[in-house]
Design a protein around this motif. Sequence first.
Motif, mmCIF file in Angstrom:
data_model
loop_
_atom_site.group_PDB
_atom_site.id
_atom_site.type_symbol
_atom_site.label_atom_id
_atom_site.label_comp_id
_atom_site.label_asym_id
_atom_site.label_seq_id
_atom_site.Cartn_x
_atom_site.Cartn_y
_atom_site.Cartn_z
ATOM 1 N N LYS A 101 0.874 -1.909 -0.038
ATOM 2 C CA LYS A 101 0.127 -0.006 0.323
ATOM 3 C C LYS A 101 0.920 1.394 0.021
ATOM 4 O O LYS A 101 0.142 2.203 -0.784
ATOM 5 C CB LYS A 101 -0.961 0.117 0.852
ATOM 6 N N ALA A 102 1.855 1.251 0.891
ATOM 7 C CA ALA A 102 3.153 1.952 1.174
ATOM 8 C C ALA A 102 3.464 3.122 -0.319
ATOM 9 O O ALA A 102 3.472 3.296 -0.453
ATOM 10 C CB ALA A 102 3.915 2.125 2.299
ATOM 11 N N SER A 103 3.990 1.810 -0.971
ATOM 12 C CA SER A 103 4.945 1.628 -2.167
ATOM 13 C C SER A 103 3.846 2.481 -3.284
ATOM 14 O O SER A 103 4.234 2.892 -4.092
ATOM 15 C CB SER A 103 5.348 0.615 -2.676
ATOM 16 N N LYS A 104 2.904 1.872 -2.996
ATOM 17 C CA LYS A 104 1.286 2.233 -4.588
ATOM 18 C C LYS A 104 1.654 3.511 -4.294
ATOM 19 O O LYS A 104 1.348 4.926 -4.871
ATOM 20 C CB LYS A 104 0.313 1.560 -3.988
ATOM 21 N N ARG A 105 1.191 4.017 -2.984
ATOM 22 C CA ARG A 105 0.682 5.629 -3.169
ATOM 23 C C ARG A 105 2.384 6.665 -2.936
ATOM 24 O O ARG A 105 1.924 7.460 -3.848
ATOM 25 C CB ARG A 105 0.410 5.697 -0.963
ATOM 26 N N MET A 106 3.093 5.677 -2.323
ATOM 27 C CA MET A 106 4.404 6.846 -2.899
ATOM 28 C C MET A 106 4.684 7.022 -4.485
ATOM 29 O O MET A 106 5.416 8.331 -4.085
ATOM 30 C CB MET A 106 6.085 6.083 -1.803
ATOM 31 N N ILE A 107 4.363 5.555 -4.934
ATOM 32 C CA ILE A 107 4.862 6.154 -5.998
ATOM 33 C C ILE A 107 4.478 7.023 -6.766
ATOM 34 O O ILE A 107 4.517 7.626 -7.435
ATOM 35 C CB ILE A 107 5.179 4.573 -6.848
ATOM 36 N N LEU A 108 3.258 7.300 -6.560
ATOM 37 C CA LEU A 108 2.214 8.995 -6.966
ATOM 38 C C LEU A 108 2.727 10.324 -6.835
ATOM 39 O O LEU A 108 2.586 10.927 -7.155
ATOM 40 C CB LEU A 108 0.917 8.762 -6.853
ATOM 41 N N VAL A 109 3.839 10.237 -5.492
ATOM 42 C CA VAL A 109 4.160 10.771 -5.317
ATOM 43 C C VAL A 109 5.515 11.557 -6.147
ATOM 44 O O VAL A 109 6.596 11.328 -5.837
ATOM 45 C CB VAL A 109 4.494 11.147 -3.225
ATOM 46 N N HIS A 110 5.202 13.530 -6.225
ATOM 47 C CA HIS A 110 7.069 13.283 -6.430
ATOM 48 C C HIS A 110 6.926 14.623 -5.769
ATOM 49 O O HIS A 110 8.332 15.018 -6.826
ATOM 50 C CB HIS A 110 6.504 13.621 -8.096
ATOM 51 N N ASP A 111 7.496 14.832 -4.395
ATOM 52 C CA ASP A 111 7.698 15.496 -3.917
ATOM 53 C C ASP A 111 8.789 14.672 -2.931
ATOM 54 O O ASP A 111 7.501 14.332 -1.788
ATOM 55 C CB ASP A 111 6.296 16.126 -3.159
#
Lengths: 387, 387
Positions: B11-21
């Motif tokens: 879940k974390a990975s998926k969320r993180m990969i969308l964040v570009h900050d």
Amino acid sequence: MSIDYKKELEKASKRMILVHDPDLLIRLMIRMIVQKVRVTHCSILLHDRVQDSYILTVSGGRTGLKVPEGFTRMDLDNPLVRFFRETKNKSLLNNEVLVYEEAKKLTNLIADSELKDLLSKVLYQMDLFETTTCIPSYFRDELMGILLLGNKNTGAKFDMDELSFFIALSQDVAMNIRNAQLIQELKNELDNKQSLFINTTKAMAAAIEAKDRYTHGHTSRVTTYALEIAKKLEQKNKKVTDKKFLGDIQIASLLHDIGKIGVPESILNKEGLLDPEERKKINEHPMIGVNILQPIHELETVLMGVKYHHERFDGNGYPEGLKGDKIPLIAAIISVADSFDAMTSDRPYRKGFAREKAIDIIKQESGKQFDPYIVEIFLETVAENKI
Amino acid sequence: MSIDYKKELEKASKRMILVHDPDLLIRLMIRMIVQKVRVTHCSILLHDRVQDSYILTVSGGRTGLKVPEGFTRMDLDNPLVRFFRETKNKSLLNNEVLVYEEAKKLTNLIADSELKDLLSKVLYQMDLFETTTCIPSYFRDELMGILLLGNKNTGAKFDMDELSFFIALSQDVAMNIRNAQLIQELKNELDNKQSLFINTTKAMAAAIEAKDRYTHGHTSRVTTYALEIAKKLEQKNKKVTDKKFLGDIQIASLLHDIGKIGVPESILNKEGLLDPEERKKINEHPMIGVNILQPIHELETVLMGVKYHHERFDGNGYPEGLKGDKIPLIAAIISVADSFDAMTSDRPYRKGFAREKAIDIIKQESGKQFDPYIVEIFLETVAENKI
């Protein structure tokens, strides 16, 4: 031999996140599936953002499986694409995976005739591709692609572990592809912006040059020569250059005579000799150029080329009479390129020198008008027929 | 309550990969660790590529833990940083994790006095930060950061599941940060390139404008007015604009008179009335501009502005006598902005009109010289004091 799918997935993820090439990512994924899970064949339908359709990008595994002609690009009305783009269909599936046998059972249970029809068409396509399992991947709600799997080599069904491995892998790939696409788009935009900048500068510099009827094509030739000298210099002596070096040389050469815009046409185009007052006015062009470009702080190095391209190594140049290595490298290079073109070009009142004569003069002026080190580099480019 | 770390990680990975900050990524990770694993506190030392040092970027968890003054930026000679940058030290650790108690035992076993000394200093720092566990993350062989964990709220040690969760999470974060940094760097480069392009175009346009002694500052004012009209238009009627619209208007306004470079100075600067031959020469400037910019195909829309900014709505303009909505929008906008500035600016031989008088004339010319729709928009920007 059993496989630790979690470990494989972690290893794959790490490898993939370093790769910024979507095609390579997909090939990596497909190779891994075929090798680790021993599947007869495996392909992926990938969304093409430009044409908003889906392409059967790569297919790996058993040779001989032919993709039917005309099926390599699938439009939005293709049954497989339609089925997975309709997110409400997700609820029909276990874990969002469509397994052939299960889908077959499903068609018999569904009442909605439209959906039944769609599912039959999907099954027909899976038959065509010899696909036992379809695994879609989404980025937010957008269908990024569909992984199409053949049979296991053993003929057995995929177990739960294998299916979750595929799902996670394909999700990872979808997101990595999204990142890779974003990076690629930014790089393309950057290239386009750079070429827009160069081309606009070129066009304006050429327009300004056209005011001086003696110097047609001068700017563009000086830029070519200066770039050749700079490349050779970079090749021989990395220490004196930085990564902006060639870019700076190009811009500085394009802009070296920009200050001529501030010299009256009557002087630029005068036939016969200039009087001292007129000569003085012409010699102001490097400083006029500096005044024009000064506000642009990214052009700091470029400015050194514009300002000092009429300095001489012996200190008898203008505008400041800088001497020897006090003259910035960029200006020393443009000075040689500029003089070489001035000597070899025809002017309305005289024919240009032969190439050999101009080269001789540059040799003679080494240490006088020109920096000896740059002359040396220039002669090497000449010897290699680059100038 | 037991936690499925594998699921959390996915879940974390998926969320993180969308964040570009990058900053947000780190905050996300720290929040998750503190909440899910119930750790007293948690911080991360993150590599700053610009200054090549490590910053204690965020620290979360129990309030009251103070970072000792002067310890928020750590140079390459900081013991923690040195220990983990030296990749051969990895072999000393289990799973690359440094646990306080184990490190203490290790110091007693190590023969190499230099390493022993370094490890003591590391332990001293861990004491200082109340850190029980250090988890480094690498991108290739580069140390991206170190995760510093306090105690569990229960006082118990971290078990293997928890440690692997941290390791995977921190590895994920390192790679996502690397991606985010890359994207950020590309975006910055793109911004810089865009401003370099605009500024260079501005500087050259101003230099060319300076040839015409009647029009000081004209280009820059026309650009401001045209942009205001365009923004208002975009706000009212999205349909007629695309995402390049404002950018195109800016460039086209900057370049609208570029063709004046091809008009002799004697005509541009003539005092008194122009004869028909001279007038004809001046009226060539839009087409000269087109010839200069034609080769740059990215400027296709811009070119329409340059070419047709002297067309009139009633068809009596030049160069082609286009009529009504045959005149491209970009040109109709520049036409109003251009005329408004021409009327309100002083010239050596006359004072400029008062603003109100110029506005009245533009109203009167609606449907004659000017496109009525653009006049309407222009009047709105005037009413809002934007022009």
